[in-house]
Design an enzyme around this catalytic site. Structure first.
Site, PDB file in Angstrom:
ATOM      1  N   ARG A  29       1.533   8.776  -3.080  1.00  0.00           N
ATOM      2  CA  ARG A  29       0.926   8.397  -4.349  1.00  0.00           C
ATOM      3  C   ARG A  29       0.738   9.592  -5.284  1.00  0.00           C
ATOM      4  O   ARG A  29       0.190   9.433  -6.362  1.00  0.00           O
ATOM      5  CB  ARG A  29      -0.448   7.796  -4.064  1.00  0.00           C
ATOM      6  CG  ARG A  29      -0.553   6.316  -4.439  1.00  0.00           C
ATOM      7  CD  ARG A  29      -1.854   5.834  -3.899  1.00  0.00           C
ATOM      8  NE  ARG A  29      -2.381   4.660  -4.482  1.00  0.00           N
ATOM      9  CZ  ARG A  29      -2.366   3.469  -3.888  1.00  0.00           C
ATOM     10  NH1 ARG A  29      -1.750   3.292  -2.760  1.00  0.00           N
ATOM     11  NH2 ARG A  29      -2.979   2.455  -4.461  1.00  0.00           N
ATOM     12  N   ARG A  85      -7.783   2.508 -11.670  1.00  0.00           N
ATOM     13  CA  ARG A  85      -6.655   2.620 -10.734  1.00  0.00           C
ATOM     14  C   ARG A  85      -5.337   2.734 -11.490  1.00  0.00           C
ATOM     15  O   ARG A  85      -4.430   3.460 -11.072  1.00  0.00           O
ATOM     16  CB  ARG A  85      -6.645   1.422  -9.781  1.00  0.00           C
ATOM     17  CG  ARG A  85      -7.722   1.563  -8.701  1.00  0.00           C
ATOM     18  CD  ARG A  85      -8.043   0.262  -8.010  1.00  0.00           C
ATOM     19  NE  ARG A  85      -6.898  -0.325  -7.356  1.00  0.00           N
ATOM     20  CZ  ARG A  85      -6.731  -1.637  -7.183  1.00  0.00           C
ATOM     21  NH1 ARG A  85      -7.640  -2.477  -7.626  1.00  0.00           N
ATOM     22  NH2 ARG A  85      -5.679  -2.075  -6.562  1.00  0.00           N
ATOM     23  N   LYS A  93       3.519  -5.223  -4.493  1.00  0.00           N
ATOM     24  CA  LYS A  93       4.050  -4.395  -3.398  1.00  0.00           C
ATOM     25  C   LYS A  93       3.692  -4.965  -2.016  1.00  0.00           C
ATOM     26  O   LYS A  93       4.541  -5.019  -1.141  1.00  0.00           O
ATOM     27  CB  LYS A  93       3.512  -2.959  -3.471  1.00  0.00           C
ATOM     28  CG  LYS A  93       4.068  -2.138  -4.612  1.00  0.00           C
ATOM     29  CD  LYS A  93       3.785  -0.654  -4.422  1.00  0.00           C
ATOM     30  CE  LYS A  93       2.301  -0.321  -4.321  1.00  0.00           C
ATOM     31  NZ  LYS A  93       1.507  -0.691  -5.514  1.00  0.00           N
ATOM     32  N   ARG A 112     -11.776  -8.506  -3.554  1.00  0.00           N
ATOM     33  CA  ARG A 112     -11.676  -7.084  -3.208  1.00  0.00           C
ATOM     34  C   ARG A 112     -12.597  -6.271  -4.099  1.00  0.00           C
ATOM     35  O   ARG A 112     -12.609  -6.436  -5.313  1.00  0.00           O
ATOM     36  CB  ARG A 112     -10.225  -6.608  -3.395  1.00  0.00           C
ATOM     37  CG  ARG A 112      -9.527  -6.347  -2.094  1.00  0.00           C
ATOM     38  CD  ARG A 112      -8.093  -5.979  -2.329  1.00  0.00           C
ATOM     39  NE  ARG A 112      -7.931  -4.657  -2.906  1.00  0.00           N
ATOM     40  CZ  ARG A 112      -6.779  -3.999  -2.914  1.00  0.00           C
ATOM     41  NH1 ARG A 112      -5.703  -4.547  -2.390  1.00  0.00           N
ATOM     42  NH2 ARG A 112      -6.694  -2.811  -3.456  1.00  0.00           N
ATOM     43  N   ARG A 124      -6.459 -11.798  -8.626  1.00  0.00           N
ATOM     44  CA  ARG A 124      -6.579 -11.538  -7.193  1.00  0.00           C
ATOM     45  C   ARG A 124      -8.045 -11.284  -6.819  1.00  0.00           C
ATOM     46  O   ARG A 124      -8.508 -11.670  -5.756  1.00  0.00           O
ATOM     47  CB  ARG A 124      -5.727 -10.317  -6.816  1.00  0.00           C
ATOM     48  CG  ARG A 124      -5.707 -10.026  -5.329  1.00  0.00           C
ATOM     49  CD  ARG A 124      -4.715  -8.943  -4.988  1.00  0.00           C
ATOM     50  NE  ARG A 124      -5.216  -7.626  -5.287  1.00  0.00           N
ATOM     51  CZ  ARG A 124      -4.505  -6.500  -5.155  1.00  0.00           C
ATOM     52  NH1 ARG A 124      -3.242  -6.562  -4.778  1.00  0.00           N
ATOM     53  NH2 ARG A 124      -5.032  -5.331  -5.419  1.00  0.00           N
TER      54      ARG A 124
HETATM   55  P1  AMP Z   1      -3.896  -0.143  -2.317  1.00  0.00           P
HETATM   56  O1  AMP Z   1      -4.206  -1.321  -1.462  1.00  0.00           O
HETATM   57  O2  AMP Z   1      -2.566   0.478  -1.998  1.00  0.00           O
HETATM   58  O3  AMP Z   1      -4.039  -0.434  -3.785  1.00  0.00           O
HETATM   59  O4  AMP Z   1      -4.979   0.986  -1.965  1.00  0.00           O
HETATM   60  C1  AMP Z   1      -6.353   0.742  -2.141  1.00  0.00           C
HETATM   61  C2  AMP Z   1      -7.104   2.056  -2.241  1.00  0.00           C
HETATM   62  O5  AMP Z   1      -6.925   2.812  -1.043  1.00  0.00           O
HETATM   63  C3  AMP Z   1      -6.634   2.983  -3.358  1.00  0.00           C
HETATM   64  O6  AMP Z   1      -7.203   2.681  -4.612  1.00  0.00           O
HETATM   65  C4  AMP Z   1      -7.081   4.338  -2.826  1.00  0.00           C
HETATM   66  O7  AMP Z   1      -8.473   4.520  -2.988  1.00  0.00           O
HETATM   67  C5  AMP Z   1      -6.809   4.199  -1.343  1.00  0.00           C
HETATM   68  N1  AMP Z   1      -5.431   4.632  -1.033  1.00  0.00           N
HETATM   69  C6  AMP Z   1      -4.402   3.866  -0.583  1.00  0.00           C
HETATM   70  N2  AMP Z   1      -3.295   4.594  -0.400  1.00  0.00           N
HETATM   71  C7  AMP Z   1      -3.615   5.876  -0.750  1.00  0.00           C
HETATM   72  C8  AMP Z   1      -2.896   7.101  -0.799  1.00  0.00           C
HETATM   73  N3  AMP Z   1      -1.593   7.163  -0.488  1.00  0.00           N
HETATM   74  N4  AMP Z   1      -3.571   8.214  -1.196  1.00  0.00           N
HETATM   75  C9  AMP Z   1      -4.873   8.166  -1.515  1.00  0.00           C
HETATM   76  N5  AMP Z   1      -5.597   7.042  -1.516  1.00  0.00           N
HETATM   77  C10 AMP Z   1      -4.987   5.902  -1.138  1.00  0.00           C
END
Ligand code: AMP
Length: 192
Positions: A90, A146, A15, A135, A129
């Site tokens: 989400r 996740r 994404k 990360r 990654r």
């Molecule tokens: P991502 O980079 O999109 O995988 O997001 C990394 C982390 O940020 C996720 O595992 C959540 O802990 C938090 N996060 C990102 N977007 C959201 C969202 N829309 N709602 C809640 N937590 C989020």
């Protein structure tokens, strides 16, 4: 032309990479809630401290925090002609909140584009990654968590958009350029 889009798909489906390319092509900002949280964690802000408690273990940051942050971001001038949201909404409550934010602005979502990918493939990508980017939330346990959160809370929202006739699905397996082409084709009617 305006394009108000959300990009859906499991963690590791590409994404972030695709959002940057699409945003460039469509001339709208890519807004990644994950990136905003990571920037705040790095900057040591209060929002960052809250986000870290959850993101480090692969849990969702509470809706109250995330929704307020997105509402602020979507009130900025650069989103007047559109946006591409990556990582939001989400869960079902965030879908409703996004509706409400847009309704308050007299706007509406144009399309939700879902990048589909096999869970085993995404686990492998995320672990790779982890080696490259380091990360904190890319360790195997956290990655699996996740993906569970995704399956339970995020995957069902595709149906919500599909019920409204707003969902396009694109196969995320293959070369990055090919996936970008597929996504642009799915968005095509809007982009012209
Ligand atoms: P991502 O980079 O999109 O995988 O997001 C990394 C982390 O940020 C996720 O595992 C959540 O802990 C938090 N996060 C990102 N977007 C959201 C969202 N829309 N709602 C809640 N937590 C989020």
């Amino acid at each position: 032309m305006s394009a108000r889009l959300v990009l859906l798909g499991p963690p590791g489906a590409g994404k972030g990479t695709q959002a940057a390319r699409l945003a460039e092509e469509l001339g709208v900002p890519a807004i990644s809630t994950g990136d905003i949280f990571r920037a705040n964690i790095k900057g040591g802000t209060e929002l960052g401290r809250t986000a870290q408690e959850y993101s480090a273990r692969g849990a969702l940051v509470p809706d109250s925090v995330t929704n307020a942050m997105v509402r602020d971001r979507l009130a900025q001038d650069d989103v007047t002609n559109g946006f591409l949201l990556d990582g939001y909404p989400r869960n079902a409550a965030q879908v409703e909140e996004l509706d409400s934010i847009l309704a308050d602005q007299g706007r509406a979502l144009d399309l939700a584009v879902e990048i589909t990918a096999d869970p085993e493939v995404v686990v492998e990508r995320l672990l790779k990654r982890a080696e490259i980017e380091g990360r904190e939330d890319d360790t195997e346990d956290v990655v699996r968590h996740r993906l569970d959160v995704y399956a339970e809370q995020t995957a069902p929202i595709s149906q919500l958009y599909s019920d409204r006739g707003l969902l396009a699905q694109v196969d995320g397996i293959g070369e990055v350029d090919d996936v970008t082409r597929r996504l642009l084709a799915a968005i095509g009617s809007l982009a012209r």
